[in-house]
Design a protein around this motif. Structure first.
Motif, PDB file in Angstrom:
ATOM      1  N   ARG A  17      -6.515   6.334   3.841  1.00  0.00           N
ATOM      2  CA  ARG A  17      -6.824   6.595   2.431  1.00  0.00           C
ATOM      3  C   ARG A  17      -8.201   6.034   2.087  1.00  0.00           C
ATOM      4  NH1 ARG A  17      -2.336   3.490  -0.931  1.00  0.00           N
ATOM      5  NH2 ARG A  17      -0.967   4.494   0.582  1.00  0.00           N
ATOM      6  N   ASP A  18      -8.704   6.459   0.961  1.00  0.00           N
ATOM      7  CA  ASP A  18     -10.053   6.101   0.538  1.00  0.00           C
ATOM      8  C   ASP A  18      -9.987   4.987  -0.501  1.00  0.00           C
ATOM      9  OD1 ASP A  18     -12.746   6.060   0.214  1.00  0.00           O
ATOM     10  OD2 ASP A  18     -12.824   7.820  -1.089  1.00  0.00           O
ATOM     11  N   ILE A  19      -9.805   3.742  -0.037  1.00  0.00           N
ATOM     12  CA  ILE A  19      -9.778   2.572  -0.907  1.00  0.00           C
ATOM     13  C   ILE A  19     -10.933   1.658  -0.508  1.00  0.00           C
ATOM     14  CG2 ILE A  19      -8.457   0.579  -1.715  1.00  0.00           C
ATOM     15  CD1 ILE A  19      -5.928   1.982  -0.907  1.00  0.00           C
TER      16      ILE A  19
ATOM     17  N   LEU B 241       0.819  -1.211   0.000  1.00  0.00           N
ATOM     18  CA  LEU B 241       0.000   0.000   0.000  1.00  0.00           C
ATOM     19  C   LEU B 241       0.855   1.265   0.000  1.00  0.00           C
ATOM     20  CD1 LEU B 241      -2.690  -1.234   2.517  1.00  0.00           C
ATOM     21  CD2 LEU B 241      -3.194  -0.409   0.212  1.00  0.00           C
ATOM     22  N   ARG B 242       2.037   1.170   0.595  1.00  0.00           N
ATOM     23  CA  ARG B 242       2.925   2.333   0.604  1.00  0.00           C
ATOM     24  C   ARG B 242       3.533   2.587  -0.771  1.00  0.00           C
ATOM     25  NH1 ARG B 242       4.274   0.335   5.877  1.00  0.00           N
ATOM     26  NH2 ARG B 242       5.982  -0.934   4.999  1.00  0.00           N
ATOM     27  N   GLY B 243       3.683   1.524  -1.569  1.00  0.00           N
ATOM     28  CA  GLY B 243       4.389   1.691  -2.835  1.00  0.00           C
ATOM     29  C   GLY B 243       3.537   1.649  -4.085  1.00  0.00           C
ATOM     30  N   LEU B 244       2.270   1.204  -3.948  1.00  0.00           N
ATOM     31  CA  LEU B 244       1.428   1.030  -5.134  1.00  0.00           C
ATOM     32  C   LEU B 244       0.054   1.651  -4.904  1.00  0.00           C
ATOM     33  CD1 LEU B 244       2.220  -2.749  -5.851  1.00  0.00           C
ATOM     34  CD2 LEU B 244       3.048  -0.800  -7.186  1.00  0.00           C
ATOM     35  N   ASP B 245      -0.627   1.953  -6.003  1.00  0.00           N
ATOM     36  CA  ASP B 245      -2.000   2.439  -5.941  1.00  0.00           C
ATOM     37  C   ASP B 245      -2.944   1.280  -6.257  1.00  0.00           C
ATOM     38  OD1 ASP B 245      -1.362   5.107  -5.373  1.00  0.00           O
ATOM     39  OD2 ASP B 245      -1.021   5.532  -7.498  1.00  0.00           O
ATOM     40  N   PHE B 246      -4.004   1.171  -5.461  1.00  0.00           N
ATOM     41  CA  PHE B 246      -4.978   0.103  -5.652  1.00  0.00           C
ATOM     42  C   PHE B 246      -6.373   0.689  -5.804  1.00  0.00           C
ATOM     43  CE2 PHE B 246      -1.477  -1.868  -3.344  1.00  0.00           C
ATOM     44  CZ  PHE B 246      -1.250  -3.005  -4.121  1.00  0.00           C
ATOM     45  N   ASP B 247      -7.202  -0.021  -6.571  1.00  0.00           N
ATOM     46  CA  ASP B 247      -8.594   0.384  -6.742  1.00  0.00           C
ATOM     47  C   ASP B 247      -9.495  -0.276  -5.717  1.00  0.00           C
ATOM     48  OD1 ASP B 247      -8.489   1.989  -9.326  1.00  0.00           O
ATOM     49  OD2 ASP B 247      -7.491   0.138  -9.919  1.00  0.00           O
ATOM     50  N   ILE B 248      -9.075  -1.434  -5.183  1.00  0.00           N
ATOM     51  CA  ILE B 248      -9.891  -2.165  -4.217  1.00  0.00           C
ATOM     52  C   ILE B 248      -9.010  -3.157  -3.466  1.00  0.00           C
ATOM     53  CG2 ILE B 248     -10.550  -4.018  -5.818  1.00  0.00           C
ATOM     54  CD1 ILE B 248     -13.419  -3.768  -4.563  1.00  0.00           C
ATOM     55  N   VAL B 249      -9.409  -3.474  -2.224  1.00  0.00           N
ATOM     56  CA  VAL B 249      -8.690  -4.449  -1.399  1.00  0.00           C
ATOM     57  C   VAL B 249      -9.646  -5.587  -1.065  1.00  0.00           C
ATOM     58  CG1 VAL B 249      -7.486  -4.873   0.783  1.00  0.00           C
ATOM     59  CG2 VAL B 249      -7.195  -2.676  -0.404  1.00  0.00           C
ATOM     60  N   LEU B 250      -9.196  -6.829  -1.273  1.00  0.00           N
ATOM     61  CA  LEU B 250      -9.933  -8.024  -0.889  1.00  0.00           C
ATOM     62  C   LEU B 250      -9.204  -8.606   0.316  1.00  0.00           C
ATOM     63  CD1 LEU B 250     -12.221 -10.008  -1.539  1.00  0.00           C
ATOM     64  CD2 LEU B 250     -10.667 -11.167  -3.120  1.00  0.00           C
TER      65      LEU B 250
ATOM     66  N   ASN C 123     -19.402  -4.412  -8.466  1.00  0.00           N
ATOM     67  CA  ASN C 123     -20.422  -3.502  -7.942  1.00  0.00           C
ATOM     68  C   ASN C 123     -19.807  -2.408  -7.077  1.00  0.00           C
ATOM     69  OD1 ASN C 123     -22.545  -4.774  -9.200  1.00  0.00           O
ATOM     70  ND2 ASN C 123     -23.200  -5.925  -7.403  1.00  0.00           N
ATOM     71  N   ILE C 124     -18.835  -2.788  -6.244  1.00  0.00           N
ATOM     72  CA  ILE C 124     -18.160  -1.796  -5.400  1.00  0.00           C
ATOM     73  C   ILE C 124     -17.454  -0.766  -6.275  1.00  0.00           C
ATOM     74  CG2 ILE C 124     -16.310  -1.418  -3.725  1.00  0.00           C
ATOM     75  CD1 ILE C 124     -16.952  -4.226  -2.610  1.00  0.00           C
ATOM     76  N   LEU C 125     -16.732  -1.238  -7.285  1.00  0.00           N
ATOM     77  CA  LEU C 125     -16.022  -0.319  -8.171  1.00  0.00           C
ATOM     78  C   LEU C 125     -16.998   0.554  -8.952  1.00  0.00           C
ATOM     79  CD1 LEU C 125     -13.255  -2.727  -9.519  1.00  0.00           C
ATOM     80  CD2 LEU C 125     -12.950  -0.813  -7.935  1.00  0.00           C
ATOM     81  N   ARG C 126     -18.117  -0.037  -9.375  1.00  0.00           N
ATOM     82  CA  ARG C 126     -19.103   0.734 -10.129  1.00  0.00           C
ATOM     83  C   ARG C 126     -19.745   1.816  -9.258  1.00  0.00           C
ATOM     84  NH1 ARG C 126     -21.161  -3.164 -12.663  1.00  0.00           N
ATOM     85  NH2 ARG C 126     -22.819  -3.730 -11.232  1.00  0.00           N
ATOM     86  N   ARG C 127     -20.005   1.498  -7.995  1.00  0.00           N
ATOM     87  CA  ARG C 127     -20.565   2.514  -7.094  1.00  0.00           C
ATOM     88  C   ARG C 127     -19.599   3.682  -6.945  1.00  0.00           C
ATOM     89  NH1 ARG C 127     -22.106  -1.904  -3.600  1.00  0.00           N
ATOM     90  NH2 ARG C 127     -20.543  -1.255  -2.076  1.00  0.00           N
ATOM     91  N   GLY C 128     -18.300   3.356  -6.908  1.00  0.00           N
ATOM     92  CA  GLY C 128     -17.313   4.421  -6.777  1.00  0.00           C
ATOM     93  C   GLY C 128     -17.220   5.309  -7.999  1.00  0.00           C
ATOM     94  N   GLN C 129     -17.623   4.765  -9.154  1.00  0.00           N
ATOM     95  CA  GLN C 129     -17.558   5.537 -10.396  1.00  0.00           C
ATOM     96  C   GLN C 129     -18.902   6.170 -10.761  1.00  0.00           C
ATOM     97  OE1 GLN C 129     -16.310   2.438 -12.998  1.00  0.00           O
ATOM     98  NE2 GLN C 129     -14.191   2.408 -12.256  1.00  0.00           N
ATOM     99  N   ALA C 130     -19.930   5.840  -9.964  1.00  0.00           N
ATOM    100  CA  ALA C 130     -21.285   6.304 -10.298  1.00  0.00           C
ATOM    101  C   ALA C 130     -21.420   7.805 -10.139  1.00  0.00           C
ATOM    102  CB  ALA C 130     -22.305   5.602  -9.402  1.00  0.00           C
ATOM    103  N   ALA C 131     -22.400   8.320 -10.842  1.00  0.00           N
ATOM    104  CA  ALA C 131     -22.767   9.738 -10.737  1.00  0.00           C
ATOM    105  C   ALA C 131     -21.624  10.672 -11.101  1.00  0.00           C
ATOM    106  CB  ALA C 131     -23.269  10.072  -9.328  1.00  0.00           C
TER     107      ALA C 131
ATOM    108  N   ALA D   9      -8.059  -3.175   8.065  1.00  0.00           N
ATOM    109  CA  ALA D   9      -9.112  -2.378   7.423  1.00  0.00           C
ATOM    110  C   ALA D   9      -9.261  -1.029   8.104  1.00  0.00           C
ATOM    111  CB  ALA D   9     -10.440  -3.140   7.456  1.00  0.00           C
ATOM    112  N   ARG D  10      -9.227  -1.032   9.423  1.00  0.00           N
ATOM    113  CA  ARG D  10      -9.351   0.228  10.174  1.00  0.00           C
ATOM    114  C   ARG D  10      -8.192   1.164   9.830  1.00  0.00           C
ATOM    115  NH1 ARG D  10      -9.832  -1.927  14.608  1.00  0.00           N
ATOM    116  NH2 ARG D  10     -12.104  -1.791  14.856  1.00  0.00           N
TER     117      ARG D  10
END
Length: 241
Positions: A86-88, A56-65, A129-137, A79-80
């Motif tokens: 950051r907002d992932i 997480l310190r060295g890369l950008d991520f769109d989502i974490v599983l 769905n999570i990624l789509r919600r983040g891109q919605a509107a 998670a906390r």
């Protein structure tokens, strides 16, 4: 969990969504990595929280599983930490016997969870769905205001940005999604099932937890809400100025 084995695809484009898989079970980790790569995700995998933190310190991520149960720093603790920094979006992997941990995860700000064992296609649906919600509107209809005002609060719908006196209030992707849903029907009661995630698996209790989290960010007194109120037997209603 059913078999995740799939044929590998051609090299993925640089703008393919990047997922960080965190699970101490190497077999599950490798299977998830192969499957999600085959479905168009760039993948980074970590066996524990410490390795995940370094990624997480060295890369950008769109989502974490993220798996809940891990040695050392638990999934909930990680998670906390992620949500504080950051907002992932985060989707958590839980055992079916962990309902309290699911609720605790929602309180931390986790966007969704899926129980083991799971079907690969269900996991893929939840992540998308999570990624789509983040891109919605990202665009707003011409006849709809891009702002929702609640006293000193302003929610910018397209950007998903909440401000109080020009100071940004941090929101999770799920909280943005809820505010956008309320912004479509200000002053109109919305039932709990309408506020569930797109796959309609959210329980009433899970929705209540998410609403309470959102109230703590928009209400002066969350126990006596002015804007986001409960409508007995119907759900919730948001009153805007």
């Amino acid at each position: 969990m059913t078999s995740l084995a799939s044929q590998r695809r051609e090299p993925l484009p640089d703008d393919a969504p990047h997922v960080l898989i965190v699970d101490d079970d190497q077999k599950i980790r490798d299977l998830l990595a192969r499957y999600l790569y085959s479905q168009g995700f760039r993948v980074t995998a970590a066996a524990d929280a410490e390795t995940a933190q370094a990624s997480l310190r060295g890369l950008d991520f769109d989502i974490v599983l993220l798996d809940v149960m891990m040695p050392g720093i638990s999934g909930l603790e990680l998670a906390r930490e992620i949500k504080a920094q950051r907002d992932i979006p985060i989707c958590m992997l839980t055992a079916r016997a962990e309902p309290e941990q699911r609720i605790e995860g929602l309180e931390v700000g986790v966007d969704d969870y899926i129980s083991k064992p799971f079907e690969p296609r269900e996991l893929l649906l939840r992540l998308r769905n999570i990624l789509r919600r983040g891109q919605a509107a990202q665009t707003t209809p011409a006849n709809q205001s891009d702002e929702l005002r609640m006293g000193t609060l302003v929610f910018h719908i397209a950007r998903g940005e909440l401000k109080r006196n020009n100071e940004t209030i941090k929101l999770t992707e799920r909280e943005r999604d809820l505010l956008r849903q309320f912004a479509q029907k200000p002053g109109v009661p919305i039932q709990r099932h309408e506020l569930s995630t797109e796959d309609a698996t959210g329980s009433d209790r899970a929705i209540d937890v998410q609403i309470n989290r959102l109230r703590r960010k928009i209400e002066t007194d969350p126990s006596n809400p002015v804007y986001l109120q409960t409508v007995r037997g119907k759900g919730y209603i948001l009153y805007a100025d």
